[in-house]
Design a protein around this motif. Structure first.
Motif, PDB file in Angstrom:
ATOM      1  N   GLU A  94       0.825  -1.202   0.000  1.00 28.01           N
ATOM      2  CA  GLU A  94       0.000   0.000   0.000  1.00 28.01           C
ATOM      3  C   GLU A  94       0.862   1.256   0.000  1.00 28.01           C
ATOM      4  O   GLU A  94       1.998   1.246   0.496  1.00 28.01           O
ATOM      5  CB  GLU A  94      -0.900   0.055   1.245  1.00 28.01           C
ATOM      6  CG  GLU A  94      -1.828  -1.128   1.427  1.00 28.01           C
ATOM      7  CD  GLU A  94      -1.336  -2.053   2.491  1.00 28.01           C
ATOM      8  OE1 GLU A  94      -2.177  -2.749   3.120  1.00 28.01           O
ATOM      9  OE2 GLU A  94      -0.112  -2.127   2.714  1.00 28.01           O
ATOM     10  N   ARG A 102      -5.620   9.562  -1.785  1.00 31.48           N
ATOM     11  CA  ARG A 102      -5.777   8.424  -2.687  1.00 31.48           C
ATOM     12  C   ARG A 102      -4.789   7.344  -2.270  1.00 31.48           C
ATOM     13  O   ARG A 102      -3.578   7.568  -2.271  1.00 31.48           O
ATOM     14  CB  ARG A 102      -5.506   8.824  -4.128  1.00 31.48           C
ATOM     15  CG  ARG A 102      -5.820   7.739  -5.145  1.00 31.48           C
ATOM     16  CD  ARG A 102      -5.228   8.095  -6.481  1.00 31.48           C
ATOM     17  NE  ARG A 102      -5.772   7.291  -7.571  1.00 31.48           N
ATOM     18  CZ  ARG A 102      -5.118   7.047  -8.698  1.00 31.48           C
ATOM     19  NH1 ARG A 102      -3.903   7.549  -8.891  1.00 31.48           N
ATOM     20  NH2 ARG A 102      -5.680   6.318  -9.647  1.00 31.48           N
ATOM     21  N   SER A 121      -3.138   3.553  -2.869  1.00 32.91           N
ATOM     22  CA  SER A 121      -2.842   2.599  -3.924  1.00 32.91           C
ATOM     23  C   SER A 121      -2.376   1.297  -3.308  1.00 32.91           C
ATOM     24  O   SER A 121      -1.761   1.286  -2.243  1.00 32.91           O
ATOM     25  CB  SER A 121      -1.745   3.131  -4.853  1.00 32.91           C
ATOM     26  OG  SER A 121      -2.117   4.339  -5.458  1.00 32.91           O
ATOM     27  N   ARG A 157      -9.652  -0.034 -10.117  1.00 31.63           N
ATOM     28  CA  ARG A 157      -8.533  -0.945 -10.317  1.00 31.63           C
ATOM     29  C   ARG A 157      -7.936  -0.735 -11.695  1.00 31.63           C
ATOM     30  O   ARG A 157      -8.603  -0.258 -12.624  1.00 31.63           O
ATOM     31  CB  ARG A 157      -8.985  -2.393 -10.162  1.00 31.63           C
ATOM     32  CG  ARG A 157      -9.884  -2.861 -11.268  1.00 31.63           C
ATOM     33  CD  ARG A 157     -10.501  -4.222 -10.966  1.00 31.63           C
ATOM     34  NE  ARG A 157     -11.156  -4.751 -12.144  1.00 31.63           N
ATOM     35  CZ  ARG A 157     -12.362  -4.378 -12.575  1.00 31.63           C
ATOM     36  NH1 ARG A 157     -13.016  -3.448 -11.917  1.00 31.63           N
ATOM     37  NH2 ARG A 157     -12.865  -4.913 -13.670  1.00 31.63           N
ATOM     38  N   THR A 164      -3.077  -3.219  -9.785  1.00 35.81           N
ATOM     39  CA  THR A 164      -3.187  -2.209  -8.734  1.00 35.81           C
ATOM     40  C   THR A 164      -4.645  -1.847  -8.483  1.00 35.81           C
ATOM     41  O   THR A 164      -5.435  -1.744  -9.427  1.00 35.81           O
ATOM     42  CB  THR A 164      -2.390  -0.952  -9.118  1.00 35.81           C
ATOM     43  OG1 THR A 164      -1.018  -1.297  -9.278  1.00 35.81           O
ATOM     44  CG2 THR A 164      -2.502   0.120  -8.048  1.00 35.81           C
ATOM     45  N   TYR A 190      -7.070   1.021  -6.272  1.00 39.75           N
ATOM     46  CA  TYR A 190      -6.999   2.353  -5.693  1.00 39.75           C
ATOM     47  C   TYR A 190      -8.214   2.619  -4.808  1.00 39.75           C
ATOM     48  O   TYR A 190      -9.283   2.053  -5.022  1.00 39.75           O
ATOM     49  CB  TYR A 190      -6.959   3.409  -6.796  1.00 39.75           C
ATOM     50  CG  TYR A 190      -5.860   3.224  -7.797  1.00 39.75           C
ATOM     51  CD1 TYR A 190      -6.106   2.555  -9.005  1.00 39.75           C
ATOM     52  CD2 TYR A 190      -4.580   3.685  -7.555  1.00 39.75           C
ATOM     53  CE1 TYR A 190      -5.101   2.368  -9.936  1.00 39.75           C
ATOM     54  CE2 TYR A 190      -3.564   3.509  -8.479  1.00 39.75           C
ATOM     55  CZ  TYR A 190      -3.829   2.852  -9.664  1.00 39.75           C
ATOM     56  OH  TYR A 190      -2.821   2.670 -10.591  1.00 39.75           O
ATOM     57  N   GLN A 204      -9.942   6.153  -3.704  1.00 39.04           N
ATOM     58  CA  GLN A 204     -10.037   7.609  -3.661  1.00 39.04           C
ATOM     59  C   GLN A 204     -10.950   7.992  -2.513  1.00 39.04           C
ATOM     60  O   GLN A 204     -12.119   7.590  -2.493  1.00 39.04           O
ATOM     61  CB  GLN A 204     -10.582   8.154  -4.980  1.00 39.04           C
ATOM     62  CG  GLN A 204     -10.751   9.660  -5.002  1.00 39.04           C
ATOM     63  CD  GLN A 204      -9.428  10.402  -4.919  1.00 39.04           C
ATOM     64  OE1 GLN A 204      -8.469  10.033  -5.592  1.00 39.04           O
ATOM     65  NE2 GLN A 204      -9.374  11.440  -4.099  1.00 39.04           N
ATOM     66  N   CYS A 213      -4.850  -3.156   2.512  1.00 36.74           N
ATOM     67  CA  CYS A 213      -5.243  -3.727   1.233  1.00 36.74           C
ATOM     68  C   CYS A 213      -5.385  -5.235   1.392  1.00 36.74           C
ATOM     69  O   CYS A 213      -4.623  -5.865   2.148  1.00 36.74           O
ATOM     70  CB  CYS A 213      -4.190  -3.406   0.186  1.00 36.74           C
ATOM     71  SG  CYS A 213      -4.503  -4.105  -1.443  1.00 36.74           S
TER      72      CYS A 213
END
Length: 126
Positions: free
Chosen positions: A6, A19, A21, A72, A78, A80, A82, A96
């Motif tokens: 992450e 944000r 990831s 994604r 990956t 994400y 937001q 994650c």
């Protein structure tokens, strides 16, 4: 070995945005869904959002619906998150996660997920 890494956490004022990831790497694994949980001090880990890896199905916790958006990038492996209109109660470590096997709905329980990242801290000041 599968790794979920992450990034994107930090300190933000209430009303701000961040944000997150999560990049998946390592051996190839079947991926039914990826998503995010969070855990505040003294509280249990709770579901935030998840998305099926194929198809557009997503699921959100009621507390974040309308403020958070999960997406994604399959090519980059990956996912994400937001986060907009952040509130102090969103303060937590965000994890994650990935689930490798199929289910009829996206699960809400952390025990239904196979892989976990190390977590990233999100702090929202009032």
């Amino acid at each position: 070995q599968v790794q979920l890494v992450e990034s994107g956490g930090g300190l933000v004022q209430a009303g701000g945005s961040l944000r997150l990831s999560c990049a998946a790497s390592g051996r190839t694994f079947s991926r039914y869904a990826m998503g995010w949980f969070r855990q505040a001090p003294g509280k249990e880990r709770e579901f935030v959002a998840a998305t099926r890896w194929s198809g557009g199905s997503t699921r959100y916790a009621g507390s974040v619906k309308g403020r958070f958006t999960i997406s994604r990038d399959n090519a980059k492996n990956t996912v994400y998150l937001q986060m907009n209109s952040l509130k102090p109660e969103d303060t937590a470590v965000y994890y994650c996660t990935a689930r490798s096997f199929w289910s009829s709905t996206i699960p809400l329980s952390p025990g239904e997920y196979d892989y976990w990242g190390q977590g990233t801290q999100v702090t929202v000041s009032s």
